[in-house]
Write an enzyme that holds these catalytic residues in place. Structure first.
Site, PDB file in Angstrom:
ATOM      1  N   ASP A   1       0.830  -1.203   0.000  1.00 16.06           N
ATOM      2  CA  ASP A   1       0.000   0.000   0.000  1.00 16.06           C
ATOM      3  C   ASP A   1       0.868   1.258   0.000  1.00 16.06           C
ATOM      4  O   ASP A   1       1.762   1.420   0.827  1.00 16.06           O
ATOM      5  CB  ASP A   1      -0.915  -0.004   1.228  1.00 16.06           C
ATOM      6  CG  ASP A   1      -1.914   1.132   1.196  1.00 16.06           C
ATOM      7  OD1 ASP A   1      -1.592   2.220   1.723  1.00 16.06           O
ATOM      8  OD2 ASP A   1      -3.004   0.947   0.631  1.00 16.06           O
ATOM      9  N   ARG A   2       0.589   2.146  -0.949  1.00 14.49           N
ATOM     10  CA  ARG A   2       1.409   3.331  -1.127  1.00 14.49           C
ATOM     11  C   ARG A   2       1.214   4.354  -0.005  1.00 14.49           C
ATOM     12  O   ARG A   2       2.173   4.959   0.477  1.00 14.49           O
ATOM     13  CB  ARG A   2       1.111   3.990  -2.483  1.00 14.49           C
ATOM     14  CG  ARG A   2       1.736   3.283  -3.681  1.00 14.49           C
ATOM     15  CD  ARG A   2       1.188   1.886  -3.926  1.00 14.49           C
ATOM     16  NE  ARG A   2      -0.257   1.895  -4.140  1.00 14.49           N
ATOM     17  CZ  ARG A   2      -1.057   0.847  -3.995  1.00 14.49           C
ATOM     18  NH1 ARG A   2      -0.569  -0.317  -3.597  1.00 14.49           N
ATOM     19  NH2 ARG A   2      -2.346   0.931  -4.224  1.00 14.49           N
ATOM     20  N   THR A   3      -0.016   4.559   0.431  1.00 10.28           N
ATOM     21  CA  THR A   3      -0.269   5.519   1.505  1.00 10.28           C
ATOM     22  C   THR A   3       0.405   5.066   2.795  1.00 10.28           C
ATOM     23  O   THR A   3       1.013   5.873   3.513  1.00 10.28           O
ATOM     24  CB  THR A   3      -1.784   5.702   1.725  1.00 10.28           C
ATOM     25  OG1 THR A   3      -2.346   6.355   0.572  1.00 10.28           O
ATOM     26  CG2 THR A   3      -2.066   6.551   2.956  1.00 10.28           C
TER      27      THR A   3
ATOM     28  N   CYS B   1      -2.412   4.659 -10.629  1.00 11.89           N
ATOM     29  CA  CYS B   1      -2.463   4.930  -9.194  1.00 11.89           C
ATOM     30  C   CYS B   1      -1.841   6.300  -8.968  1.00 11.89           C
ATOM     31  O   CYS B   1      -0.642   6.479  -9.219  1.00 11.89           O
ATOM     32  CB  CYS B   1      -1.717   3.867  -8.394  1.00 11.89           C
ATOM     33  SG  CYS B   1      -1.656   4.220  -6.607  1.00 11.89           S
ATOM     34  N   ASN B   2      -2.641   7.250  -8.525  1.00  7.34           N
ATOM     35  CA  ASN B   2      -2.130   8.595  -8.284  1.00  7.34           C
ATOM     36  C   ASN B   2      -1.071   8.603  -7.199  1.00  7.34           C
ATOM     37  O   ASN B   2      -0.004   9.194  -7.355  1.00  7.34           O
ATOM     38  CB  ASN B   2      -3.283   9.529  -7.886  1.00  7.34           C
ATOM     39  CG  ASN B   2      -4.237   9.830  -9.009  1.00  7.34           C
ATOM     40  OD1 ASN B   2      -4.117  10.825  -9.704  1.00  7.34           O
ATOM     41  ND2 ASN B   2      -5.225   8.968  -9.201  1.00  7.34           N
ATOM     42  N   THR B   3      -1.355   7.933  -6.083  1.00  6.75           N
ATOM     43  CA  THR B   3      -0.431   7.948  -4.957  1.00  6.75           C
ATOM     44  C   THR B   3       0.922   7.351  -5.332  1.00  6.75           C
ATOM     45  O   THR B   3       1.971   7.815  -4.870  1.00  6.75           O
ATOM     46  CB  THR B   3      -1.024   7.183  -3.764  1.00  6.75           C
ATOM     47  OG1 THR B   3      -2.370   7.618  -3.528  1.00  6.75           O
ATOM     48  CG2 THR B   3      -0.207   7.402  -2.507  1.00  6.75           C
ATOM     49  N   ALA B   4       0.913   6.332  -6.201  1.00 10.27           N
ATOM     50  CA  ALA B   4       2.155   5.685  -6.616  1.00 10.27           C
ATOM     51  C   ALA B   4       3.098   6.635  -7.329  1.00 10.27           C
ATOM     52  O   ALA B   4       4.311   6.388  -7.391  1.00 10.27           O
ATOM     53  CB  ALA B   4       1.845   4.486  -7.516  1.00 10.27           C
TER      54      ALA B   4
ATOM     55  N   THR C   1      -6.160  10.129  -1.763  1.00  7.21           N
ATOM     56  CA  THR C   1      -5.796   9.429  -0.530  1.00  7.21           C
ATOM     57  C   THR C   1      -5.021  10.367   0.394  1.00  7.21           C
ATOM     58  O   THR C   1      -4.500  11.407  -0.033  1.00  7.21           O
ATOM     59  CB  THR C   1      -4.906   8.217  -0.826  1.00  7.21           C
ATOM     60  OG1 THR C   1      -3.677   8.679  -1.399  1.00  7.21           O
ATOM     61  CG2 THR C   1      -5.585   7.235  -1.763  1.00  7.21           C
TER      62      THR C   1
ATOM     63  N   LYS D   1     -12.473  -0.193  -2.706  1.00 10.80           N
ATOM     64  CA  LYS D   1     -11.491  -1.273  -2.503  1.00 10.80           C
ATOM     65  C   LYS D   1     -12.117  -2.493  -1.819  1.00 10.80           C
ATOM     66  O   LYS D   1     -11.678  -3.635  -2.035  1.00 10.80           O
ATOM     67  CB  LYS D   1     -10.292  -0.760  -1.697  1.00 10.80           C
ATOM     68  CG  LYS D   1      -9.328   0.112  -2.514  1.00 10.80           C
ATOM     69  CD  LYS D   1      -8.088   0.472  -1.728  1.00 10.80           C
ATOM     70  CE  LYS D   1      -7.111   1.319  -2.518  1.00 10.80           C
ATOM     71  NZ  LYS D   1      -6.495   0.602  -3.649  1.00 10.80           N
TER      72      LYS D   1
ATOM     73  N   CYS E   1      -7.622   9.811  -6.963  1.00  9.55           N
ATOM     74  CA  CYS E   1      -7.341   8.428  -6.602  1.00  9.55           C
ATOM     75  C   CYS E   1      -8.079   7.609  -7.640  1.00  9.55           C
ATOM     76  O   CYS E   1      -9.252   7.894  -7.935  1.00  9.55           O
ATOM     77  CB  CYS E   1      -7.841   8.094  -5.192  1.00  9.55           C
ATOM     78  SG  CYS E   1      -7.754   6.319  -4.811  1.00  9.55           S
TER      79      CYS E   1
END
Length: 233
Positions: free
Chosen positions: A48-50, A83-86, A125, A165, A195
């Site tokens: 998980d990136r967050t 994936c934006n957070t990635a 996120t 999710k 996200c």
């Protein structure tokens, strides 16, 4: 000559499928052979990136690089990552590849600028919000960013994690809708669905508000870079 698109996916699986579907839906094609070749690695082993950004969780870079190299080995000529957070890790992973990795955040900021929008709300996120990954590409184009309050951000995270999710589309989203409408009251012209679960949420929960869908922006950028044609209309 058309190029092969590689989707570095699994973050999450439904967002990966959403991107693939949008590539298909937005390609001008009269038969199977008119479509672009797409190879996908839906690597759900990517941590998980967050959690990695904010809580010292397992670093996702190794698995992300493994997926990108696998796609390259499968014949991909360019990579995209739904994936934006990635994208917080973009500068760490891109040097490992011998093919371009399109940047969804830069593509999205460019699309907002082309539309003449000066103020946006950002739904994303905790990792994307607190890492500020959208701040630089938007600020460099003179675009103001509005973000939810800490309490409002909790409602956003509920929709992402407890809703999409978890596959729970019976979730009460009334609090999320208040957060969304509050951004427009503050002056947002559109909201960025920052996200890749959020475009799915807008579809499944039938939310109708002015928005920018980075997944769609990325799909169209991939079609362009792969030598395909956008579907008219």
């Amino acid at each position: 000559m058309k190029k092969t698109i590689g989707i570095l996916g699994g973050m999450g699986p439904l967002a990966t499928a959403d991107l693939f579907r949008k590539i298909i839906d937005n390609t001008q094609a009269g038969c199977d052979q008119d479509h672009l070749r797409v190879v996908i690695d839906s690597n759900t082993n990517i941590p998980d990136r967050t959690a990695a950004i904010l809580h010292g969780g397992e670093d996702p870079v190794r698995e992300m690089v493994r997926s990108g190299l696998a796609l390259e080995g499968m014949g991909a000529d360019l990579l995209i990552m739904p994936c934006n957070t990635a994208h917080y890790f973009y500068d760490r992973i891109a040097p490992f590849f011998n093919i371009p990795l399109l940047n969804m955040l830069e593509e999205t900021a460019g699309e907002i600028q082309r539309r003449g929008i000066s103020t946006v709300g950002l739904l994303a996120t905790d990792g994307t919000i607190q890492a500020g990954v959208y701040d630089k590409p938007l600020a460099s184009r003179g675009i103001q960013v509005l973000k939810p309050s800490p309490e409002g951000q909790q409602r956003v995270m509920e929709v992402i994690y407890q809703g999409v999710k978890a596959g729970n589309y019976q979730l009460d989203i009334s609090g999320f809708l208040k957060v969304l409408d509050g951004l427009f009251v503050q002056g947002a012209q559109v909201v960025i669905l920052g996200c890749t679960e959020l475009p799915v949420a807008f579809d499944r929960f039938a939310i109708h508000r002015p928005h920018i869908d980075p997944t769609l922006v990325l799909a169209r950028a991939a079609i362009r870079e792969a030598g395909g044609q956008w579907k008219k209309g």
